[in-house]
Design a protein around this motif. Sequence first.
Motif, PDB file in Angstrom:
ATOM      1  N   ILE A  30      92.357  17.463  28.202  1.00 58.60           N
ATOM      2  CA  ILE A  30      91.957  16.954  29.519  1.00 58.60           C
ATOM      3  C   ILE A  30      90.891  15.882  29.332  1.00 58.60           C
ATOM      4  O   ILE A  30      89.703  16.180  29.270  1.00 58.60           O
ATOM      5  CB  ILE A  30      91.409  18.083  30.421  1.00 58.60           C
ATOM      6  CG1 ILE A  30      92.373  19.259  30.475  1.00 58.60           C
ATOM      7  CG2 ILE A  30      91.116  17.539  31.817  1.00 58.60           C
ATOM      8  CD1 ILE A  30      91.836  20.473  31.203  1.00 58.60           C
ATOM      9  N   LEU A 107      91.328  25.634  30.148  1.00 62.30           N
ATOM     10  CA  LEU A 107      91.736  25.376  31.536  1.00 62.30           C
ATOM     11  C   LEU A 107      90.928  26.175  32.542  1.00 62.30           C
ATOM     12  O   LEU A 107      90.521  25.650  33.582  1.00 62.30           O
ATOM     13  CB  LEU A 107      93.228  25.655  31.719  1.00 62.30           C
ATOM     14  CG  LEU A 107      94.182  24.695  31.026  1.00 62.30           C
ATOM     15  CD1 LEU A 107      95.624  25.149  31.210  1.00 62.30           C
ATOM     16  CD2 LEU A 107      94.000  23.282  31.524  1.00 62.30           C
ATOM     17  N   GLN A 108      90.683  27.458  32.267  1.00 65.22           N
ATOM     18  CA  GLN A 108      89.955  28.268  33.245  1.00 65.22           C
ATOM     19  C   GLN A 108      88.533  27.764  33.438  1.00 65.22           C
ATOM     20  O   GLN A 108      88.028  27.743  34.561  1.00 65.22           O
ATOM     21  CB  GLN A 108      89.972  29.746  32.878  1.00 65.22           C
ATOM     22  CG  GLN A 108      89.012  30.153  31.789  1.00 65.22           C
ATOM     23  CD  GLN A 108      89.117  31.618  31.420  1.00 65.22           C
ATOM     24  OE1 GLN A 108      89.996  32.328  31.890  1.00 65.22           O
ATOM     25  NE2 GLN A 108      88.228  32.076  30.575  1.00 65.22           N
ATOM     26  N   TYR A 110      87.521  24.610  32.840  1.00 58.89           N
ATOM     27  CA  TYR A 110      87.596  23.273  33.428  1.00 58.89           C
ATOM     28  C   TYR A 110      87.782  23.373  34.941  1.00 58.89           C
ATOM     29  O   TYR A 110      87.084  22.720  35.705  1.00 58.89           O
ATOM     30  CB  TYR A 110      88.743  22.478  32.804  1.00 58.89           C
ATOM     31  CG  TYR A 110      88.834  21.071  33.348  1.00 58.89           C
ATOM     32  CD1 TYR A 110      87.952  20.090  32.911  1.00 58.89           C
ATOM     33  CD2 TYR A 110      89.776  20.733  34.315  1.00 58.89           C
ATOM     34  CE1 TYR A 110      88.013  18.798  33.417  1.00 58.89           C
ATOM     35  CE2 TYR A 110      89.843  19.448  34.826  1.00 58.89           C
ATOM     36  CZ  TYR A 110      88.956  18.492  34.381  1.00 58.89           C
ATOM     37  OH  TYR A 110      89.008  17.222  34.891  1.00 58.89           O
ATOM     38  N   TYR A 111      88.712  24.202  35.367  1.00 56.92           N
ATOM     39  CA  TYR A 111      89.043  24.265  36.795  1.00 56.92           C
ATOM     40  C   TYR A 111      88.088  25.120  37.619  1.00 56.92           C
ATOM     41  O   TYR A 111      88.313  25.304  38.808  1.00 56.92           O
ATOM     42  CB  TYR A 111      90.492  24.684  36.995  1.00 56.92           C
ATOM     43  CG  TYR A 111      91.422  23.537  36.716  1.00 56.92           C
ATOM     44  CD1 TYR A 111      91.505  22.457  37.579  1.00 56.92           C
ATOM     45  CD2 TYR A 111      92.170  23.500  35.543  1.00 56.92           C
ATOM     46  CE1 TYR A 111      92.325  21.374  37.305  1.00 56.92           C
ATOM     47  CE2 TYR A 111      92.999  22.416  35.256  1.00 56.92           C
ATOM     48  CZ  TYR A 111      93.070  21.370  36.151  1.00 56.92           C
ATOM     49  OH  TYR A 111      93.878  20.299  35.881  1.00 56.92           O
ATOM     50  N   ARG A 112      87.036  25.616  37.023  1.00 60.43           N
ATOM     51  CA  ARG A 112      85.999  26.254  37.832  1.00 60.43           C
ATOM     52  C   ARG A 112      84.723  25.411  37.879  1.00 60.43           C
ATOM     53  O   ARG A 112      83.737  25.802  38.484  1.00 60.43           O
ATOM     54  CB  ARG A 112      85.735  27.682  37.390  1.00 60.43           C
ATOM     55  CG  ARG A 112      85.092  27.862  36.059  1.00 60.43           C
ATOM     56  CD  ARG A 112      84.893  29.341  35.810  1.00 60.43           C
ATOM     57  NE  ARG A 112      84.477  29.584  34.464  1.00 60.43           N
ATOM     58  CZ  ARG A 112      84.809  30.653  33.770  1.00 60.43           C
ATOM     59  NH1 ARG A 112      85.558  31.576  34.306  1.00 60.43           N
ATOM     60  NH2 ARG A 112      84.383  30.811  32.550  1.00 60.43           N
ATOM     61  N   ASP A 113      84.768  24.234  37.255  1.00 60.36           N
ATOM     62  CA  ASP A 113      83.643  23.296  37.310  1.00 60.36           C
ATOM     63  C   ASP A 113      83.560  22.708  38.719  1.00 60.36           C
ATOM     64  O   ASP A 113      84.573  22.298  39.295  1.00 60.36           O
ATOM     65  CB  ASP A 113      83.847  22.186  36.281  1.00 60.36           C
ATOM     66  CG  ASP A 113      82.661  21.240  36.229  1.00 60.36           C
ATOM     67  OD1 ASP A 113      81.678  21.567  35.544  1.00 60.36           O
ATOM     68  OD2 ASP A 113      82.735  20.186  36.891  1.00 60.36           O
ATOM     69  N   VAL A 116      85.159  19.277  39.347  1.00 61.13           N
ATOM     70  CA  VAL A 116      86.621  19.307  39.364  1.00 61.13           C
ATOM     71  C   VAL A 116      87.107  19.884  40.689  1.00 61.13           C
ATOM     72  O   VAL A 116      88.021  19.341  41.316  1.00 61.13           O
ATOM     73  CB  VAL A 116      87.163  20.104  38.161  1.00 61.13           C
ATOM     74  CG1 VAL A 116      88.669  20.258  38.232  1.00 61.13           C
ATOM     75  CG2 VAL A 116      86.742  19.441  36.854  1.00 61.13           C
ATOM     76  N   LEU A 117      86.486  20.974  41.141  1.00 64.04           N
ATOM     77  CA  LEU A 117      86.856  21.562  42.430  1.00 64.04           C
ATOM     78  C   LEU A 117      86.678  20.557  43.560  1.00 64.04           C
ATOM     79  O   LEU A 117      87.546  20.421  44.431  1.00 64.04           O
ATOM     80  CB  LEU A 117      86.027  22.819  42.709  1.00 64.04           C
ATOM     81  CG  LEU A 117      86.318  24.021  41.823  1.00 64.04           C
ATOM     82  CD1 LEU A 117      85.316  25.137  42.102  1.00 64.04           C
ATOM     83  CD2 LEU A 117      87.742  24.501  42.024  1.00 64.04           C
ATOM     84  N   LEU A 120      89.381  18.052  43.760  1.00 66.32           N
ATOM     85  CA  LEU A 120      90.633  18.633  44.268  1.00 66.32           C
ATOM     86  C   LEU A 120      90.554  18.969  45.754  1.00 66.32           C
ATOM     87  O   LEU A 120      91.522  19.446  46.337  1.00 66.32           O
ATOM     88  CB  LEU A 120      90.977  19.900  43.473  1.00 66.32           C
ATOM     89  CG  LEU A 120      91.308  19.690  42.001  1.00 66.32           C
ATOM     90  CD1 LEU A 120      91.419  21.019  41.281  1.00 66.32           C
ATOM     91  CD2 LEU A 120      92.576  18.873  41.842  1.00 66.32           C
ATOM     92  N   GLN A 124      83.496  24.710  46.869  1.00 58.73           N
ATOM     93  CA  GLN A 124      82.845  25.147  45.637  1.00 58.73           C
ATOM     94  C   GLN A 124      82.180  26.494  45.852  1.00 58.73           C
ATOM     95  O   GLN A 124      80.997  26.586  46.150  1.00 58.73           O
ATOM     96  CB  GLN A 124      81.815  24.105  45.210  1.00 58.73           C
ATOM     97  CG  GLN A 124      82.416  22.757  44.975  1.00 58.73           C
ATOM     98  CD  GLN A 124      81.368  21.687  44.917  1.00 58.73           C
ATOM     99  OE1 GLN A 124      80.256  21.923  44.499  1.00 58.73           O
ATOM    100  NE2 GLN A 124      81.716  20.502  45.350  1.00 58.73           N
TER     101      GLN A 124
END
Length: 156
Positions: A30, A107-108, A110-113, A116-117, A120, A124
Amino acid sequence: MSIVETRATAESGLTPAQRDDLRVIAATMIPASAEYGVPGADDPAIQADILATLGRDTMRVREALDRIARLAGSPLAALDPIRRDAVAKEFRASGGVAAATLVRVVLQCYYRDDRVLRSLGLEQRPPFPKGHALEQGDWSLLEPVKAKPPMWRRAP
Protein backbone atom coordinates in the motif's frame (compact mmCIF):
# COMPACT_ATOMS: atom_id res chain seq x y z
CA MET A 1 21.67 -1.25 19.32
CA SER A 2 20.12 1.58 21.32
CA ILE A 3 17.85 1.10 24.32
CA VAL A 4 14.85 2.26 22.24
CA GLU A 5 15.69 -0.24 19.46
CA THR A 6 16.16 -3.01 22.01
CA ARG A 7 12.79 -2.23 23.62
CA ALA A 8 11.00 -2.09 20.22
CA THR A 9 12.59 -5.39 19.22
CA ALA A 10 11.58 -7.04 22.49
CA GLU A 11 8.03 -5.68 22.35
CA SER A 12 7.39 -6.64 18.73
CA GLY A 13 9.44 -9.84 18.63
CA LEU A 14 11.09 -8.65 15.40
CA THR A 15 14.73 -7.83 14.76
CA PRO A 16 15.65 -4.40 13.37
CA ALA A 17 16.24 -5.98 9.94
CA GLN A 18 12.81 -7.64 10.06
CA ARG A 19 11.19 -4.33 11.04
CA ASP A 20 12.90 -2.65 8.08
CA ASP A 21 11.68 -5.39 5.74
CA LEU A 22 8.18 -5.13 7.20
CA ARG A 23 8.18 -1.40 6.47
CA VAL A 24 9.34 -2.00 2.88
CA ILE A 25 6.88 -4.80 2.15
CA ALA A 26 4.04 -2.74 3.67
CA ALA A 27 4.96 0.18 1.37
CA THR A 28 4.98 -2.22 -1.57
CA MET A 29 1.51 -3.44 -0.62
CA ILE A 30 0.00 0.00 0.00
CA PRO A 31 1.98 2.99 -1.24
CA ALA A 32 1.12 6.52 -0.16
CA SER A 33 -1.35 8.39 -2.39
CA ALA A 34 -1.19 12.16 -2.78
CA GLU A 35 -4.36 11.96 -4.90
CA TYR A 36 -6.40 10.58 -1.99
CA GLY A 37 -4.33 12.20 0.74
CA VAL A 38 -3.52 8.94 2.50
CA PRO A 39 -0.25 7.61 3.87
CA GLY A 40 1.33 4.39 2.74
CA ALA A 41 1.38 1.37 5.01
CA ASP A 42 5.02 2.26 5.75
CA ASP A 43 3.91 5.39 7.64
CA PRO A 44 5.55 5.51 11.11
CA ALA A 45 2.20 5.62 12.94
CA ILE A 46 0.86 2.63 11.03
CA GLN A 47 4.11 0.72 11.50
CA ALA A 48 4.00 1.44 15.24
CA ASP A 49 0.44 0.08 15.35
CA ILE A 50 1.51 -3.07 13.50
CA LEU A 51 4.41 -3.68 15.88
CA ALA A 52 2.31 -2.95 18.96
CA THR A 53 -0.49 -5.33 17.97
CA LEU A 54 1.33 -8.30 16.43
CA GLY A 55 0.57 -10.51 19.43
CA ARG A 56 -0.35 -14.05 18.38
CA ASP A 57 0.65 -13.32 14.78
CA THR A 58 4.29 -12.62 15.62
CA MET A 59 5.51 -16.11 14.75
CA ARG A 60 3.81 -16.16 11.32
CA VAL A 61 4.93 -12.61 10.50
CA ARG A 62 8.52 -13.49 11.43
CA GLU A 63 8.22 -16.59 9.25
CA ALA A 64 6.97 -14.45 6.33
CA LEU A 65 9.73 -11.88 6.78
CA ASP A 66 12.38 -14.61 6.98
CA ARG A 67 11.04 -16.12 3.76
CA ILE A 68 11.16 -12.71 2.07
CA ALA A 69 14.77 -12.22 3.20
CA ARG A 70 15.71 -15.66 1.83
CA LEU A 71 14.06 -14.90 -1.52
CA ALA A 72 15.81 -11.54 -1.64
CA GLY A 73 19.19 -12.99 -0.69
CA SER A 74 19.66 -10.01 1.62
CA PRO A 75 17.43 -7.67 3.61
CA LEU A 76 14.61 -6.49 1.34
CA ALA A 77 15.21 -2.91 2.46
CA ALA A 78 18.71 -3.05 0.88
CA LEU A 79 17.40 -3.89 -2.62
CA ASP A 80 16.52 -1.52 -5.44
CA PRO A 81 12.77 -1.03 -6.13
CA ILE A 82 12.72 -3.28 -9.23
CA ARG A 83 14.28 -6.21 -7.36
CA ARG A 84 11.95 -5.57 -4.37
CA ASP A 85 8.92 -5.88 -6.64
CA ALA A 86 10.24 -9.12 -8.13
CA VAL A 87 10.79 -10.58 -4.65
CA ALA A 88 7.31 -9.42 -3.53
CA LYS A 89 5.71 -11.14 -6.55
CA GLU A 90 7.61 -14.36 -5.91
CA PHE A 91 6.68 -14.26 -2.23
CA ARG A 92 3.01 -13.59 -3.00
CA ALA A 93 2.95 -16.63 -5.29
CA SER A 94 4.51 -18.99 -2.74
CA GLY A 95 3.97 -17.44 0.70
CA GLY A 96 1.14 -19.63 2.05
CA VAL A 97 -0.27 -19.06 5.53
CA ALA A 98 2.60 -16.83 6.62
CA ALA A 99 2.01 -14.51 3.65
CA ALA A 100 -1.72 -14.38 4.35
CA THR A 101 -1.02 -13.50 7.99
CA LEU A 102 1.42 -10.75 7.02
CA VAL A 103 -1.07 -9.25 4.57
CA ARG A 104 -3.90 -9.39 7.13
CA VAL A 105 -1.80 -7.70 9.82
CA VAL A 106 -0.75 -4.86 7.50
CA LEU A 107 -4.28 -4.35 6.15
CA GLN A 108 -6.01 -4.34 9.54
CA CYS A 109 -3.65 -1.69 10.91
CA TYR A 110 -3.77 0.38 7.74
CA TYR A 111 -7.56 0.48 7.58
CA ARG A 112 -7.97 1.51 11.20
CA ASP A 113 -5.74 4.58 10.78
CA ASP A 114 -7.77 7.78 11.23
CA ARG A 115 -6.39 9.36 8.05
CA VAL A 116 -7.41 6.35 5.98
CA LEU A 117 -10.88 6.21 7.55
CA ARG A 118 -11.34 9.93 6.88
CA SER A 119 -10.36 9.48 3.21
CA LEU A 120 -12.98 6.72 2.91
CA GLY A 121 -15.64 8.97 4.41
CA LEU A 122 -15.99 6.81 7.51
CA GLU A 123 -16.49 8.10 11.02
CA GLN A 124 -13.32 7.82 13.09
CA ARG A 125 -14.57 5.75 15.98
CA PRO A 126 -14.62 2.19 17.18
CA PRO A 127 -17.45 0.07 15.77
CA PHE A 128 -19.01 -0.31 19.20
CA PRO A 129 -21.10 0.71 21.10
CA LYS A 130 -22.90 2.55 18.29
CA GLY A 131 -22.30 -0.13 15.70
CA HIS A 132 -22.45 0.29 11.95
CA ALA A 133 -25.55 0.02 9.75
CA LEU A 134 -25.45 -3.09 7.61
CA GLU A 135 -27.40 -3.45 4.40
CA GLN A 136 -29.88 -6.28 4.52
CA GLY A 137 -28.96 -9.07 2.15
CA ASP A 138 -30.61 -12.19 0.83
CA TRP A 139 -30.99 -14.38 3.93
CA SER A 140 -32.09 -17.33 1.80
CA LEU A 141 -28.43 -17.80 0.86
CA LEU A 142 -27.94 -19.30 4.34
CA GLU A 143 -30.51 -22.06 3.81
CA PRO A 144 -27.97 -24.66 2.53
CA VAL A 145 -25.83 -24.05 5.62
CA LYS A 146 -28.83 -24.33 7.95
CA ALA A 147 -29.84 -27.58 6.24
CA LYS A 148 -26.51 -29.27 7.03
CA PRO A 149 -26.38 -31.62 9.98
CA PRO A 150 -24.56 -30.35 13.10
CA MET A 151 -20.75 -30.56 12.88
CA TRP A 152 -20.26 -30.95 16.62
CA ARG A 153 -21.10 -33.52 19.22
CA ARG A 154 -23.59 -32.77 21.90
CA ALA A 155 -22.28 -32.28 25.43
CA PRO A 156 -23.50 -34.84 27.99
